[in-house]
Enzyme design. Structure first.
Site, PDB file in Angstrom:
ATOM      1  N   PHE A  76       0.858  -1.188   0.000  1.00 56.05           N
ATOM      2  CA  PHE A  76       0.000   0.000   0.000  1.00 56.05           C
ATOM      3  C   PHE A  76       0.891   1.233   0.000  1.00 56.05           C
ATOM      4  CE2 PHE A  76      -2.416   3.481   1.822  1.00 56.05           C
ATOM      5  CZ  PHE A  76      -3.546   3.449   1.025  1.00 56.05           C
TER       6      PHE A  76
ATOM      7  N   ASP B 104       9.139   2.627   1.702  1.00 58.92           N
ATOM      8  CA  ASP B 104       7.955   3.351   2.168  1.00 58.92           C
ATOM      9  C   ASP B 104       7.815   3.042   3.657  1.00 58.92           C
ATOM     10  OD1 ASP B 104       5.464   4.150   2.965  1.00 58.92           O
ATOM     11  OD2 ASP B 104       4.419   3.459   1.172  1.00 58.92           O
TER      12      ASP B 104
ATOM     13  N   LYS C  61       2.816   9.112   8.682  1.00 60.70           N
ATOM     14  CA  LYS C  61       1.842   8.853   9.749  1.00 60.70           C
ATOM     15  C   LYS C  61       2.190   9.394  11.152  1.00 60.70           C
ATOM     16  CE  LYS C  61      -1.068   5.354   7.817  1.00 60.70           C
ATOM     17  NZ  LYS C  61      -0.698   4.848   6.489  1.00 60.70           N
TER      18      LYS C  61
END
Ligand SMILES: *Cc1c(COP(=O)(O)O)cnc(C)c1O
Length: 395
Positions: free
Chosen positions: A135, A220, A249
């Site tokens: 993702f 990532d 995040k």
């Protein structure tokens, strides 16, 4: 009309939201509008790493809010300068571009890799090879990089220059990386893909392929970074270093922020005018991010993360109906004997525990890195009760 009906009439229906409205948070605890208390083992998807309403973050961001909020990237601001120095020192990567979230950090990484390949090899290398079940975000390019056909299929045509191979299969990666490849892009632990850790040996072999074929390696670290795995950056425990890495995040404990870090030679592929953002590197999120790093360092949250990880993994493993636990640090999933994850997550919420059904048979735990031993024990016992109820309801 109830507030939920009003909300569902005016919000774009892109989410199936759970009918709970939170109004306050304190450390690992959340409180809803009816005054009910919840132990938060999800932290808004691995974001609120140093706890809700963290006093140090609130003080830093609040003070900055009263001092200076925005000047744009046409100028410097002190929190941005300080954060860039701090992140480059801690990551071992040389330069940073501040973005606004995970997807925009990854867009930066993809554009930087393409620009670097173009300068080095001309126009023939532009492809980014990523992994199935990965993702990387919801913008068109990051969606094209995301190895989940179900999320992609209603948005074709997607931008060209992306392809995916099965994760864990080093021969497939070797074959996919060819004369068109600019970079490979991967998560060290696939978060949205079900909390699936890639082995250190696979990641090191991927690094070796990149070196041998003159291709960049992008990690990532949007979900797994900023301390979540017990290391500030997830690769630091795994014996390799990427050329480019993205974080977001947990960076500013809930304020929108992302960053793309890169080695000197790669970063210098961008010149003035090649990329930009209005908000990225703003003084408020940068102040919050500096406070997050202070919290991680001064409270030894990496150490706490590793200890609570062992406690949570052991505790969850011994719950009836759990057949395994996977993940790293405080990004863990309890693997269930059956496809009960949605039912258990719903029941857990009723019992005051916030977790997430990341797969039909897997429940994700991503509590604050500040969680105590007693709170971890409480989370395990609430989860065990919720799972036992769900299994009884099933039979
Ligand atoms: C959440 C996530 C993203 C996207 O981040 P946004 O801030 O939602 O754009 C990208 N990559 C990974 C690994 C993520 O977990």
């Amino acid at each position: 009309m109830t507030w939920i009906e009003a909300a569902d009439r005016t919000l774009v229906p892109a989410y199936g939201r759970t009918p709970v409205k939170f109004i306050r948070g304190d450390g690992v605890w959340l409180y809803d509008h009816e005054g009910l208390e919840y132990l938060d083992c999800l932290t808004g998807l691995a974001v609120v790493a140093v706890g809700h309403a963290n006093p140090r973050v609130a003080k830093a961001a609040g003070a900055q809010l009263s001092e200076l909020v925005h000047v744009s990237n046409l100028f410097y601001n002190q929190p941005m300068v300080d954060l860039a120095a701090r992140l480059t020192r801690l990551s071992g990567l040389d330069r940073v571009f501040f973005a606004n979230c995970g997807a925009t950090a990854n867009e930066t990484a993809i554009k930087l890799a393409r620009r670097h390949a173009q300068k080095r090899y001309g126009n023939k290398r532009y492809e980014v090879v990523s992994l199935l079940d990965s993702f990387h975000g919801r913008t068109l390019a990051t969606l094209a990089a995301t190895g989940q056909p179900a999320k992609q299929q209603t948005f074709h045509p997607l931008p060209p220059g992306f392809r995916q191979v099965a994760q864990g299969d080093i021969n497939a990666l070797e074959d996919a990386v060819d004369g068109r490849t600019a970079a490979i892009l991967l998560e060290t632990t696939q978060g949205e893909g079900g909390v699936v850790p890639l082995s250190a040996s696979y990641l090191q072999a991927a690094r070796e392929i990149c070196d041998r074929k003159g291709v960049l390696m992008i990690v990532d670290d949007v979900q797994a970074g900023m301390g979540r795995t017990g290391h500030l950056f997830s690769w630091q425990g795994l014996g390799f270093k990427p050329d480019i890495a993205t974080v977001a995040k947990a960076m500013a404990n809930g304020l929108a922020m992302g960053a793309c870090l890169a080695r000197e030679k790669v970063a210098n592929a961008f010149g003035p005018g090649d990329h930009g953002t209005t908000f990225g590197g703003g003084p408020v999120p940068c102040s919050a991010a500096l406070a997050v790093l202070d919290e991680i360092e001064e409270r030894d949250l990496l150490g706490n993360c590793q200890e609570r990880s062992r406690q949570l993994a052991e505790g969850l493993s011994s719950v009836d109906g759990v057949v395994g636990v996977r993940g790293r640090g405080l990004l863990l999933a309890a693997i269930l004997e059956g496809d009960w994850a949605a039912a258990v997550t719903g029941r857990a919420l009723e019992m005051g525990l916030v977790v997430n059904n990341v797969r039909p048979n897997a429940v994700r735990f991503a509590p604050p890195l500040t969680i105590s031993a007693a709170e971890t024990a409480e989370a395990i016992s609430r989860f065990a009760a919720a799972l036992s109820d769900s299994i009884s309801a099933e039979n």
